[in-house]
Motif scaffolding. Structure first.
Motif, PDB file in Angstrom:
ATOM      1  N   TRP A 135       0.836  -1.211   0.000  1.00 44.06           N
ATOM      2  CA  TRP A 135       0.000   0.000   0.000  1.00 44.06           C
ATOM      3  C   TRP A 135       0.865   1.254   0.000  1.00 44.06           C
ATOM      4  O   TRP A 135       0.637   2.184  -0.779  1.00 44.06           O
ATOM      5  CB  TRP A 135      -0.923  -0.024   1.209  1.00 44.06           C
ATOM      6  CG  TRP A 135      -1.627   1.262   1.470  1.00 44.06           C
ATOM      7  CD1 TRP A 135      -1.275   2.235   2.368  1.00 44.06           C
ATOM      8  CD2 TRP A 135      -2.821   1.743   0.831  1.00 44.06           C
ATOM      9  NE1 TRP A 135      -2.159   3.279   2.343  1.00 44.06           N
ATOM     10  CE2 TRP A 135      -3.120   3.002   1.409  1.00 44.06           C
ATOM     11  CE3 TRP A 135      -3.657   1.224  -0.151  1.00 44.06           C
ATOM     12  CZ2 TRP A 135      -4.229   3.752   1.013  1.00 44.06           C
ATOM     13  CZ3 TRP A 135      -4.761   1.971  -0.545  1.00 44.06           C
ATOM     14  CH2 TRP A 135      -5.038   3.214   0.039  1.00 44.06           C
ATOM     15  N   ASP A 136       1.850   1.303   0.883  1.00 41.18           N
ATOM     16  CA  ASP A 136       2.703   2.480   0.970  1.00 41.18           C
ATOM     17  C   ASP A 136       3.457   2.734  -0.331  1.00 41.18           C
ATOM     18  O   ASP A 136       3.691   3.892  -0.712  1.00 41.18           O
ATOM     19  CB  ASP A 136       3.696   2.330   2.121  1.00 41.18           C
ATOM     20  CG  ASP A 136       3.034   2.414   3.495  1.00 41.18           C
ATOM     21  OD1 ASP A 136       1.913   2.942   3.574  1.00 41.18           O
ATOM     22  OD2 ASP A 136       3.640   1.934   4.479  1.00 41.18           O
ATOM     23  N   ARG A 139       0.276   3.689  -3.101  1.00 39.84           N
ATOM     24  CA  ARG A 139      -0.875   4.556  -2.805  1.00 39.84           C
ATOM     25  C   ARG A 139      -0.854   5.828  -3.652  1.00 39.84           C
ATOM     26  O   ARG A 139      -1.840   6.149  -4.318  1.00 39.84           O
ATOM     27  CB  ARG A 139      -0.873   4.925  -1.314  1.00 39.84           C
ATOM     28  CG  ARG A 139      -1.928   5.957  -0.932  1.00 39.84           C
ATOM     29  CD  ARG A 139      -1.772   6.354   0.524  1.00 39.84           C
ATOM     30  NE  ARG A 139      -0.458   6.904   0.800  1.00 39.84           N
ATOM     31  CZ  ARG A 139      -0.108   8.161   0.589  1.00 39.84           C
ATOM     32  NH1 ARG A 139      -0.989   9.013   0.084  1.00 39.84           N
ATOM     33  NH2 ARG A 139       1.102   8.591   0.876  1.00 39.84           N
ATOM     34  N   ARG A 140       0.251   6.549  -3.629  1.00 42.99           N
ATOM     35  CA  ARG A 140       0.260   7.836  -4.328  1.00 42.99           C
ATOM     36  C   ARG A 140       0.198   7.684  -5.845  1.00 42.99           C
ATOM     37  O   ARG A 140      -0.670   8.286  -6.496  1.00 42.99           O
ATOM     38  CB  ARG A 140       1.466   8.674  -3.906  1.00 42.99           C
ATOM     39  CG  ARG A 140       1.412  10.054  -4.531  1.00 42.99           C
ATOM     40  CD  ARG A 140       2.212  11.093  -3.810  1.00 42.99           C
ATOM     41  NE  ARG A 140       1.992  12.392  -4.435  1.00 42.99           N
ATOM     42  CZ  ARG A 140       0.964  13.184  -4.199  1.00 42.99           C
ATOM     43  NH1 ARG A 140       0.034  12.809  -3.342  1.00 42.99           N
ATOM     44  NH2 ARG A 140       0.830  14.341  -4.822  1.00 42.99           N
ATOM     45  N   GLU A 144      -3.535   8.865  -6.105  1.00 44.87           N
ATOM     46  CA  GLU A 144      -3.553  10.290  -5.840  1.00 44.87           C
ATOM     47  C   GLU A 144      -2.920  11.138  -6.930  1.00 44.87           C
ATOM     48  O   GLU A 144      -2.943  12.369  -6.847  1.00 44.87           O
ATOM     49  CB  GLU A 144      -2.839  10.571  -4.505  1.00 44.87           C
ATOM     50  CG  GLU A 144      -3.530   9.894  -3.327  1.00 44.87           C
ATOM     51  CD  GLU A 144      -2.759  10.080  -2.038  1.00 44.87           C
ATOM     52  OE1 GLU A 144      -1.729  10.777  -2.054  1.00 44.87           O
ATOM     53  OE2 GLU A 144      -3.195   9.528  -1.003  1.00 44.87           O
ATOM     54  N   VAL A 214      -3.576  -5.303  -1.116  1.00 45.73           N
ATOM     55  CA  VAL A 214      -3.972  -4.034  -0.492  1.00 45.73           C
ATOM     56  C   VAL A 214      -5.465  -3.990  -0.186  1.00 45.73           C
ATOM     57  O   VAL A 214      -5.897  -3.202   0.662  1.00 45.73           O
ATOM     58  CB  VAL A 214      -3.581  -2.822  -1.372  1.00 45.73           C
ATOM     59  CG1 VAL A 214      -2.068  -2.779  -1.585  1.00 45.73           C
ATOM     60  CG2 VAL A 214      -4.314  -2.835  -2.695  1.00 45.73           C
ATOM     61  N   MET A 218      -6.726  -2.367   3.279  1.00 44.39           N
ATOM     62  CA  MET A 218      -7.525  -1.150   3.364  1.00 44.39           C
ATOM     63  C   MET A 218      -8.627  -1.286   4.407  1.00 44.39           C
ATOM     64  O   MET A 218      -8.919  -0.337   5.146  1.00 44.39           O
ATOM     65  CB  MET A 218      -8.126  -0.818   2.002  1.00 44.39           C
ATOM     66  CG  MET A 218      -7.131  -0.272   1.001  1.00 44.39           C
ATOM     67  SD  MET A 218      -7.775  -0.267  -0.698  1.00 44.39           S
ATOM     68  CE  MET A 218      -9.277   0.682  -0.502  1.00 44.39           C
TER      69      MET A 218
END
Length: 505
Positions: A135-136, A139-140, A144, A214, A218
């Protein structure tokens, strides 16, 4: 101030519309059906009310951000958002069961140790730590930021840190979700728990990349949430936020063409022959509909990413029951099949068949707004089914009705005396999904995931045609309510700030 035409009134489209209106643009949403919400629908009958799309909300922070940035009223003042606890109950093929708390890794470890034996919970907890690393890492760029021009990096790199697995003279690492279950969890029940997260999105865990880990992460990191009155209330609040920001909605307007002028998008043509001029067009529609509107020019492959293959849909049974919901009942129960390989072979085989023993999700909300009185209960049962090819319904007319009966039979393992309590039921098929969303065959998009050669990425939100953007579940970053909301933020950022926009920080 630009004139912006938004095609479709789904979650992602309305999220973009609200943000664009706040930025000072004149926004009109054109929706081919008579209501807003897309997949987030509702059926009401005899005092009962049912969601026909998602029944739970992960990552509510996406909508908290949307409501904060588009008005004074935060999300919690517009809907009654509650955390679901326990997060889920699981009924496994061997008769064992586990009840997992919401947003608690330690609680899940303890619950699984108690239900499945010492060590099971710790293996699951260790897996969640590795899933957090995936995830880390993703994620971006996956959620995002607009899709990178060098998206191939995401397609090639597997972000999940698999544990080395020795097999004969070779050492291997899990590349798929199924291999994580077999090699790292080492319990068929834990494997079923893991794989059910992918299956719920229409993904075959045997081919889904390890990074789909993930999905369970979540849930445990951010919790599982419900909106009282049903998830349709979230769509209602978003629609009202749009209208409060002077977004205009035109219902019954089926877009069939994208107008062009001077080499850029210039408006929308409708089925009745009318047109609407615009400086920017935002298309929140499925790939087939967009390709037809764009005269077959396939504008969405700008980034070299093809639309995510989606061969799965959902079959849903809405059930009105006599008798009150028992105290202590879990909101969500997953009833696992006794034949996981057989189910996956049927669903994802060349023919796309209906399995004899399906995995089902049973939703039993504790919500007085859904029933005529406290002496009744509204229950929704859902299973993944193949989406028929475009233009063709599944052969064998009564096949889906027969399969709906299998869903009810499976749900009896979660709801005692279900058939005795049943007043009536309605079946929602892939054809109903197609009618609500416009997606060919009623296909349902999954979120974007890294690895797998980019197979589970979605096309970027810009297109070959300047002034034409795409939003919603079939665009980056993919399907699911929070991902659709994120796509709205990305599109608004690209329009307001231009191609240099790199997401909010």
């Amino acid at each position: 101030m630009a004139r912006i035409a938004v095609i479709g009134a789904g979650t992602g489209a309305m999220a973009a519309a609200a943000r664009l209106a706040v930025a000072g643009h004149r926004v009109t949403v054109y929706e081919r059906t008579r209501t807003y919400g897309g997949a987030v629908g509702r059926v009401e009958r005899d005092g009962f009310s049912f969601d026909t799309g998602p029944g739970l909300l992960p990552l509510p922070a996406v909508f908290r951000d949307l409501f904060v940035k588009t008005g004074r009223e935060p999300l919690e003042e517009c809907v009654d958002l509650v955390q679901v606890d326990p997060s889920s109950r699981h009924v496994f093929a061997d008769g064992t069961g586990a009840v997992l708390p919401n947003a608690s890794r330690a609680g899940a470890v303890a619950a699984l140790d108690e239900a499945l034996g010492a060590g099971a919970g710790q293996r699951w907890g260790d897996f969640l730590v590795r899933a957090r690393e995936a995830w880390d890492r993703t994620r971006r760029p996956l959620l995002e930021e607009p899709l990178w021009p060098d998206w191939q990096v995401l397609g090639e790199r597997e972000p999940y840190p698999s544990v080395p697995h020795k097999r004969l003279l070779r050492t291997r690492r899990a590349a798929t979700l199924a291999e994580i279950g077999a090699w790292e969890l080492r319990d068929p029940r834990l494997a079923a728990l893991l794989e059910s997260h992918a299956l719920a999105y229409g993904l075959d865990p045997r081919t889904a990349p390890a990074s789909t880990a993930v999905l369970p992460y979540m849930e445990y990191a951010f919790g599982t949430w419900y909106v009282r009155g049903g998830l349709r209330e979230l769509a209602r609040a978003l629609y009202e936020r749009c209208t409060a920001r002077r977004v205009e909605f035109v219902f019954g307007a089926e877009a069939v063409g994208i107008l062009e002028a001077d080499g850029r998008a210039a408006g929308v043509e409708f089925a009745d022959g009318t047109t609407a001029e615009a400086d920017v067009v935002v298309a929140g529609i499925a790939p087939g509909a967009l390709a037809r509107a764009a005269r077959g020019t396939a504008p969405r492959d700008t980034d070299g990413v093809a639309p995510q293959p989606a061969s799965a849909s959902r079959l849903t049974v809405l059930m009105a029951l006599r008798g009150a919901r028992p105290a202590g009942t879990a909101h969500r129960t997953v009833v696992h099949t006794a034949d996981r390989e057989g189910e996956l072979d049927a669903l994802f085989g060349p023919a796309g068949a209906l399995p004899a023993d399906p995995t089902v999700t049973v939703l039993r909300p504790d919500d007085a707004a859904l029933v005529p009185d406290p002496g009744h209960e509204a229950v929704t049962v859902t299973a993944t089914v193949p989406a028929p090819p475009a233009g063709r319904e599944r052969p064998g007319g009564t096949g889906l009705d027969a399969h709906a009966d299998r869903l009810i039979t499976a749900a009896e393992r979660a709801v005692p005396q279900l058939r005795d309590r049943l007043l009536w039921h309605e079946v929602r098929t892939p054809a109903d999904v197609a009618e609500a969303t416009g997606a060919d065959g009623g296909a349902v998009p999954a979120p974007a995931f890294a690895a797998a050669g980019g197979r589970l990425l979605h096309p970027g939100n810009t297109t070959r045609l300047p002034g034409l953007y795409t939003v919603g579940g079939w665009s980056h970053p993919g399907g699911g309510l929070p991902h659709a909301g994120m796509s709205g933020a990305l599109v608004a950022g690209l329009i307001v700030e231009g191609p240099e926009f790199r997401g909010s920080r």
